[in-house]
Design a protein around this motif. Structure first.
Motif, short mmCIF file in Angstrom:
data_model
loop_
_atom_site.label_atom_id
_atom_site.label_comp_id
_atom_site.label_asym_id
_atom_site.label_seq_id
_atom_site.Cartn_x
_atom_site.Cartn_y
_atom_site.Cartn_z
N TYR A 173 -6.70 -5.84 2.86
CA TYR A 173 -5.51 -5.19 3.39
C TYR A 173 -4.97 -6.03 4.54
O TYR A 173 -5.74 -6.64 5.28
CB TYR A 173 -5.84 -3.79 3.93
CG TYR A 173 -6.18 -2.79 2.86
CD1 TYR A 173 -5.18 -2.20 2.10
CD2 TYR A 173 -7.49 -2.43 2.62
CE1 TYR A 173 -5.50 -1.27 1.12
CE2 TYR A 173 -7.82 -1.50 1.64
CZ TYR A 173 -6.81 -0.92 0.90
OH TYR A 173 -7.13 -0.01 -0.07
N SER A 174 -3.66 -6.04 4.71
CA SER A 174 -3.05 -6.71 5.85
C SER A 174 -1.75 -6.02 6.19
O SER A 174 -1.19 -5.28 5.39
CB SER A 174 -2.82 -8.19 5.56
OG SER A 174 -1.90 -8.35 4.50
N GLY A 175 -1.30 -6.27 7.40
CA GLY A 175 -0.04 -5.70 7.84
C GLY A 175 0.44 -6.36 9.11
O GLY A 175 -0.37 -6.81 9.92
N ASP A 176 1.72 -6.46 9.24
CA ASP A 176 2.33 -7.01 10.43
C ASP A 176 2.94 -5.89 11.24
O ASP A 176 3.34 -4.85 10.69
CB ASP A 176 3.44 -8.02 10.07
CG ASP A 176 2.90 -9.25 9.38
OD1 ASP A 176 1.80 -9.69 9.76
OD2 ASP A 176 3.57 -9.76 8.47
N PHE A 177 3.02 -6.11 12.54
CA PHE A 177 3.71 -5.15 13.39
C PHE A 177 5.12 -4.96 12.85
O PHE A 177 5.81 -5.90 12.53
CB PHE A 177 3.76 -5.67 14.84
CG PHE A 177 4.55 -4.77 15.74
CD1 PHE A 177 4.03 -3.56 16.17
CD2 PHE A 177 5.84 -5.12 16.13
CE1 PHE A 177 4.77 -2.73 16.99
CE2 PHE A 177 6.58 -4.30 16.94
CZ PHE A 177 6.05 -3.10 17.37
N ASN A 178 5.52 -3.71 12.73
CA ASN A 178 6.86 -3.36 12.26
C ASN A 178 7.09 -3.80 10.81
O ASN A 178 8.21 -4.11 10.42
CB ASN A 178 7.93 -3.97 13.17
CG ASN A 178 9.22 -3.16 13.12
OD1 ASN A 178 9.20 -2.00 12.71
ND2 ASN A 178 10.31 -3.76 13.52
N GLY A 179 6.02 -3.86 10.02
CA GLY A 179 6.13 -4.23 8.61
C GLY A 179 5.25 -3.34 7.76
O GLY A 179 4.50 -2.51 8.27
N PHE A 216 0.84 -1.19 0.00
CA PHE A 216 0.00 0.00 0.00
C PHE A 216 0.88 1.24 0.00
O PHE A 216 1.75 1.40 0.84
CB PHE A 216 -0.91 -0.01 1.23
CG PHE A 216 -1.82 1.19 1.28
CD1 PHE A 216 -2.93 1.27 0.47
CD2 PHE A 216 -1.55 2.24 2.14
CE1 PHE A 216 -3.77 2.36 0.51
CE2 PHE A 216 -2.38 3.35 2.19
CZ PHE A 216 -3.49 3.41 1.38
N MET A 217 0.67 2.11 -0.98
CA MET A 217 1.45 3.33 -1.11
C MET A 217 0.60 4.59 -0.92
O MET A 217 1.12 5.68 -0.88
CB MET A 217 2.11 3.38 -2.50
CG MET A 217 2.94 2.16 -2.84
SD MET A 217 4.47 2.05 -1.94
CE MET A 217 5.45 3.25 -2.78
#
Length: 135
Positions: free
Chosen positions: A112-118, A70-71
């Motif tokens: 959408y997805s995301g990891d901690f510190n990523g 995602f930008m």
């Protein structure tokens, strides 16, 4: 025939103009396209046990899936708005050879997805509505 780079296989979205100007959905890492054709079977008693299909009939469709980082680009924002509102829009697939495919698509899924510190990532699936043309 030479191999083409996957990085040159791009998903683009129209700007709503007529004719539309296309912008690349930024942050793409992977793009995939499936061309589907559901045949019409016309097998009958004299087919000799072999299936026969009706040329030029049936339902044809194109499915596109893509994934990326995602930008926050205008193209991504437009695509998310289309998804939330269930709106068809103009999309283009472009290839390294210069070939392009254009048509109207509906975003059938946006994750959408995301990891901690990523980084925050997304995946998107589009389904064609109407003819998809090759340019």
């Amino acid at each position: 025939m030479t191999a083409e780079k996957g990085s040159a296989f791009l998903l683009k979205i129209g700007d709503g103009g007529d004719p539309p100007a296309y912008a690349t959905v930024a942050g793409l890492r992977t793009t995939q396209m499936s061309i589907n054709g559901d045949p019409v079977v016309i097998t009958h008693k004299e087919s000799g046990g072999w299936r026969e299909l009706l040329s030029g009939a049936g339902v044809r469709s194109v499915s596109v899936s893509a994934a990326g980082i995602f930008m926050g680009s205008d193209a991504e924002t437009r695509m998310r708005g289309n998804t939330l509102n269930g709106v068809l829009d103009d999309y283009e697939l472009s290839f390294e050879s210069g070939e392009r495919m254009q048509g109207r698509f509906l975003v059938s899924r946006l994750d959408y997805s995301g990891d901690f510190n990523g980084e925050r990532t997304y995946t998107v699936t589009l389904e064609s509505s109407g003819a998809v043309v090759t340019l």
